[in-house]
Design a protein around this motif. Structure first.
Motif, PDB file in Angstrom:
ATOM      1  N   GLY A  27       0.809  -1.218   0.000  1.00 48.91           N
ATOM      2  CA  GLY A  27       0.000   0.000   0.000  1.00 48.91           C
ATOM      3  C   GLY A  27       0.842   1.268   0.000  1.00 48.91           C
ATOM      4  O   GLY A  27       1.795   1.422  -0.773  1.00 48.91           O
ATOM      5  N   THR A  28       0.473   2.179   0.887  1.00 42.51           N
ATOM      6  CA  THR A  28       1.170   3.461   0.977  1.00 42.51           C
ATOM      7  C   THR A  28       2.661   3.258   1.279  1.00 42.51           C
ATOM      8  O   THR A  28       3.516   3.975   0.749  1.00 42.51           O
ATOM      9  CB  THR A  28       0.500   4.324   2.069  1.00 42.51           C
ATOM     10  OG1 THR A  28      -0.762   4.746   1.542  1.00 42.51           O
ATOM     11  CG2 THR A  28       1.315   5.530   2.436  1.00 42.51           C
ATOM     12  N   SER A  35       6.871  -0.649   6.983  1.00 43.15           N
ATOM     13  CA  SER A  35       5.515  -0.884   7.495  1.00 43.15           C
ATOM     14  C   SER A  35       5.213   0.074   8.635  1.00 43.15           C
ATOM     15  O   SER A  35       5.950   0.107   9.620  1.00 43.15           O
ATOM     16  CB  SER A  35       5.402  -2.330   7.994  1.00 43.15           C
ATOM     17  OG  SER A  35       4.148  -2.529   8.572  1.00 43.15           O
ATOM     18  N   GLN A  36       4.151   0.836   8.503  1.00 44.44           N
ATOM     19  CA  GLN A  36       3.730   1.706   9.604  1.00 44.44           C
ATOM     20  C   GLN A  36       3.451   0.864  10.833  1.00 44.44           C
ATOM     21  O   GLN A  36       4.012   1.084  11.888  1.00 44.44           O
ATOM     22  CB  GLN A  36       2.464   2.489   9.187  1.00 44.44           C
ATOM     23  CG  GLN A  36       1.977   3.534  10.168  1.00 44.44           C
ATOM     24  CD  GLN A  36       1.279   2.988  11.398  1.00 44.44           C
ATOM     25  OE1 GLN A  36       1.639   3.380  12.528  1.00 44.44           O
ATOM     26  NE2 GLN A  36       0.347   2.089  11.265  1.00 44.44           N
ATOM     27  N   SER A  37       2.551  -0.120  10.679  1.00 45.40           N
ATOM     28  CA  SER A  37       2.090  -0.908  11.834  1.00 45.40           C
ATOM     29  C   SER A  37       3.154  -1.890  12.313  1.00 45.40           C
ATOM     30  O   SER A  37       3.181  -2.250  13.489  1.00 45.40           O
ATOM     31  CB  SER A  37       0.850  -1.700  11.445  1.00 45.40           C
ATOM     32  OG  SER A  37       1.171  -2.574  10.362  1.00 45.40           O
ATOM     33  N   GLY A  38       3.973  -2.358  11.386  1.00 45.54           N
ATOM     34  CA  GLY A  38       4.937  -3.407  11.742  1.00 45.54           C
ATOM     35  C   GLY A  38       4.271  -4.760  11.927  1.00 45.54           C
ATOM     36  O   GLY A  38       4.883  -5.714  12.406  1.00 45.54           O
ATOM     37  N   THR A  57       1.885  -5.970   9.323  1.00 49.00           N
ATOM     38  CA  THR A  57       1.262  -6.391   8.062  1.00 49.00           C
ATOM     39  C   THR A  57       1.726  -7.808   7.707  1.00 49.00           C
ATOM     40  O   THR A  57       2.934  -8.066   7.582  1.00 49.00           O
ATOM     41  CB  THR A  57       1.620  -5.380   6.957  1.00 49.00           C
ATOM     42  OG1 THR A  57       1.135  -4.105   7.387  1.00 49.00           O
ATOM     43  CG2 THR A  57       0.998  -5.740   5.636  1.00 49.00           C
ATOM     44  N   ALA A 114      -6.326   5.748   6.731  1.00 47.08           N
ATOM     45  CA  ALA A 114      -5.506   6.232   5.610  1.00 47.08           C
ATOM     46  C   ALA A 114      -4.183   6.765   6.158  1.00 47.08           C
ATOM     47  O   ALA A 114      -4.149   7.650   7.000  1.00 47.08           O
ATOM     48  CB  ALA A 114      -6.254   7.321   4.858  1.00 47.08           C
ATOM     49  N   GLN A 138       8.259   8.048   6.570  1.00 51.39           N
ATOM     50  CA  GLN A 138       8.973   6.929   5.915  1.00 51.39           C
ATOM     51  C   GLN A 138       9.918   7.478   4.850  1.00 51.39           C
ATOM     52  O   GLN A 138      11.063   7.034   4.719  1.00 51.39           O
ATOM     53  CB  GLN A 138       7.965   5.975   5.242  1.00 51.39           C
ATOM     54  CG  GLN A 138       7.247   5.057   6.209  1.00 51.39           C
ATOM     55  CD  GLN A 138       6.031   4.374   5.593  1.00 51.39           C
ATOM     56  OE1 GLN A 138       5.598   4.694   4.482  1.00 51.39           O
ATOM     57  NE2 GLN A 138       5.462   3.420   6.307  1.00 51.39           N
ATOM     58  N   LYS A 140      -5.201   7.466  -1.880  1.00 56.16           N
ATOM     59  CA  LYS A 140      -5.864   8.194  -0.785  1.00 56.16           C
ATOM     60  C   LYS A 140      -7.311   8.495  -1.159  1.00 56.16           C
ATOM     61  O   LYS A 140      -8.218   8.292  -0.363  1.00 56.16           O
ATOM     62  CB  LYS A 140      -5.156   9.526  -0.474  1.00 56.16           C
ATOM     63  CG  LYS A 140      -3.832   9.449   0.238  1.00 56.16           C
ATOM     64  CD  LYS A 140      -3.940   9.235   1.739  1.00 56.16           C
ATOM     65  CE  LYS A 140      -3.898   7.773   2.087  1.00 56.16           C
ATOM     66  NZ  LYS A 140      -2.632   7.127   2.171  1.00 56.16           N
TER      67      LYS A 140
END
Ligand code: AGP
Length: 608
Positions: A301-302, A347-350, A352, A399, A407, A485
């Motif tokens: 994704g993003t 990864s934002q969340s870490g 995924t 989002a 990042q 987005k």
């Protein structure tokens, strides 16, 4: 994705669990439920839809007790409904679960053969029945949960209650995240930090294969097979207020406006005026950085859009070839990874699932791995050899916004660090780049001042059925991000294209109805992008030009020109990303969409 909250202590469990579930709403869900143990009896309330439905049910039929578990479900097996909502119960064993049990059909068949009767379509209900089955055999809650979990294939984070052993709660994980919080002899367990942050900052991060038995004012951690484990507690420094809306109408808007601070925090302590970049947790020496022959950047994704921009930085500054992969493709395509390959996982969340699997694929092939993550101690951050944390703070809106721009900044710092180690840039050049980075938060602040103009643009174009976003070079990933987005939160169809590809197909779509967002900062390809703009206008398309000091040259060539502060070309994606976020935000808000929790999406995609 699903959220878990459990509590055992001396206070009433239901309000604590409800509050935790509310703080996990951002993960996306379609039903919710709570179970408590009260005077030796388990009671369960479940409701389809948003938490408010469960709250109404609890007002009519309250749940007492100081031990309980709760869940927000994001359907994987079986439709979203009350019957499929967690907790699931069998013979007084009550379970909430995140993840997917791959052998549930086999287990269900086996248990049905032994007389178990299933009510839901879920894989989770199998866990409750399997524990019940072993409880009948062993008479021990703990032994039964250990035996049952050892028979599961797939991913799980579970929290379990047992009517016959009211003083206990069991939690365990394998492949899905689970964190324990503690304060004053009370224990919380949740799938994510924000669920507990208002109650405690003392947290223990569980690793795969770990099993926790909570009792009266104590807890014991061991491996599933019974081996003892010593765990350290960590103090989380996030300010709980960061996870609140702080006066903004939506988390997404707040997070867009937090970007100057988030970028400054990501840079803090890492760049030195004298021309150095220090990334302490990278865990790679200069010698190791020099040995790298090939890089993969892998994400979804993003985060994948950030990866595409990272390739520009690394190839330009460190002259190492970079392949960018979508994680769900990388994990199955048998990539050529050697000991001299470095794989960056973004990864934002870490958490995924595909990115985690890609990390394991690279590690399995003996390659080096570094995570670019926002969530501290997340699975991807912990399993990678090194990590560069983006210090964006909790991102609640589904989002991704501030995670994306931080990042890009983290990747730029990494590229400089790599270039310095390999001698492809000098410390003099590095000083210039550091200077540019230091100026970035203020430039983003100035960009945010266009919010009003962008809202006006959103009002003018919100009726469109389709949008096209065009960019070249490092603006092409921003075109992709602008389209993603808009799709995600306004449900308007949008496509991102390299501007040079327009003539090879998408130009057929252009007519008076089609808004075309063209990213045109003054750089090497500016003239070419300006020609693309003429081509769109010649076909009646409505052009929104996003540019910097070249704005005046475009007068008459676009229906609307957004004039942004100029920064060096490498960093321009950070600036142009902001109007993409704001445009999508305002279109969605004006259309009355659920901006922070768009339909069908989850913040953290922890299943494949
Ligand atoms: C971004 O707006 C999305 N919701 C999504 O594409 C996200 O970036 C993707 O799922 C990857 O998530 P991660 O960064 O947490 O790994």
């Amino acid at each position: 994705m699903c959220g878990i909250v459990g509590f055992i202590g001396s206070n009433e469990a239901t309000p604590i669990i409800l509050d935790g579930l509310r703080r996990l709403e951002y993960r996306g869900y379609d039903s919710a439920g709570i179970a408590t143990l009260n005077h030796g009896k388990v009671e369960i309330r479940r409701a389809a839809g948003k938490l408010v439905n469960l709250e109404m049910m609890l007002q009519e039929r309250p749940l007492g007790g100081s031990c309980g578990i709760g869940h927000t479900r994001w359907a994987t097996h079986g439709r979203p409904s009350e019957i499929n909502a967690h907790p699931h119960c069998a013979g007084g064993i009550v379970v909430v679960h995140n993840g997917i049990i791959e052998n549930y059909r086999f287990l269900k068949g086996m248990l049905t053969g032994k007389g178990h009767h299933f009510r839901s379509e879920t894989d989770t209900e199998v866990i409750a029945h399997l524990i019940e089955h072993h409880f009948k055999e062993t008479g021990s809650f703990e032994a039964a949960v250990r035996l049952a979990l050892s028979e599961l294939r797939g991913a799980y984070a579970v929290v379990v209650l047992c009517e016959k052993e009211p003083g206990h709660l069991i939690a365990a994980k394998s492949g899905s995240p689970l964190v324990v919080g503690h304060r004053g002899g009370e224990f919380y367990v949740a799938s994510d930090i924000p669920a507990m942050l208002s109650r405690t900052r003392e947290m223990i991060f569980l690793d795969d294969g770990e099993f926790v038995l909570f009792g009266n004012r104590d807890m014991k951690v061991s491996m599933l097979d019974g081996r003892k484990v010593r765990k350290e507690s960590k103090t989380i420094t996030w300010n709980p207020l960061l996870a609140e809306k702080g006066g903004y109408r939506h988390f997404m808007l707040k997070e867009i406006h937090e970007q100057p601070r988030a970028i400054a925090d990501t840079l803090a302590g890492r760049i030195q005026e004298k021309g150095e970049v220090q990334l302490e947790e990278l865990h790679l020496t200069d010698v190791e950085l020099r040995r790298i022959e090939k890089l993969f950047i892998v994400a979804c994704g993003t985060s994948w859009h950030a990866a595409l921009i990272g390739k520009f930085f690394i190839e330009k500054l460190a002259r190492v070839p970079v392949d960018v992969d979508i994680a769900s493709e990388f994990r199955y395509r048998d990539p050529i990874v050697t000991g001299n390959t470095l794989t960056l996982l973004i990864s934002q969340s870490g958490e995924t699932a595909d990115t985690l699997a890609a990390l394991r694929e690279a590690k399995g092939k003996k390659g080096k791995t570094v995570a670019v993550c926002n969530v501290v101690e997340s699975s991807i951050a912990r399993e990678s050899d090194g990590v560069i944390y983006t210090h964006a703070g909790p991102e609640i809106g589904v989002a991704s916004t501030k995670a994306f721009t931080t990042q890009i900044v983290a990747l730029y710092m990494f590229a400089i660090r790599l270039g310095l180690a390999r001698g492809t840039i000098s410390s003099g050049q590095c000083r210039g780049m550091i200077h540019d980075l230091q100026a970035l938060p203020e430039k983003v602040e100035k960009t945010l001042m266009q919010d009003g103009a962008i809202e006006e643009a959103a009002r003018a174009y919100m009726g469109a059925k389709d949008f096209l976003f065009l960019g070249r070079g490092n603006q092409y990933p921003i075109a992709l991000e602008g389209a993603l987005k808009l799709k995600e939160i306004s449900y308007i169809h949008a496509e991102g294209y390299p501007a040079g590809e327009m003539k090879h197909g998408p130009i057929a779509l252009i007519d008076e109805q089609m808004p075309v967002v063209i990213l045109a900062p003054r750089n090497e390809t500016f003239e070419k992008v300006a020609s693309n703009m003429e081509e769109v206008r010649a076909r009646g398309g409505r052009v929104i030009a996003v540019t910097d000091h070249a704005g005046e040259e475009l007068t008459g060539k676009a229906d609307l020109i957004l004039n942004l502060p100029a920064v060096p070309d490498d960093l321009m994606p950070v600036i142009t990303a902001v109007p993409m976020q704001l445009l999508a935000y305002h279109v969605a808000a004006l259309l009355g969409k659920d901006v922070d929790q768009p339909r069908n999406l989850a913040k953290s995609v922890t299943v494949e």
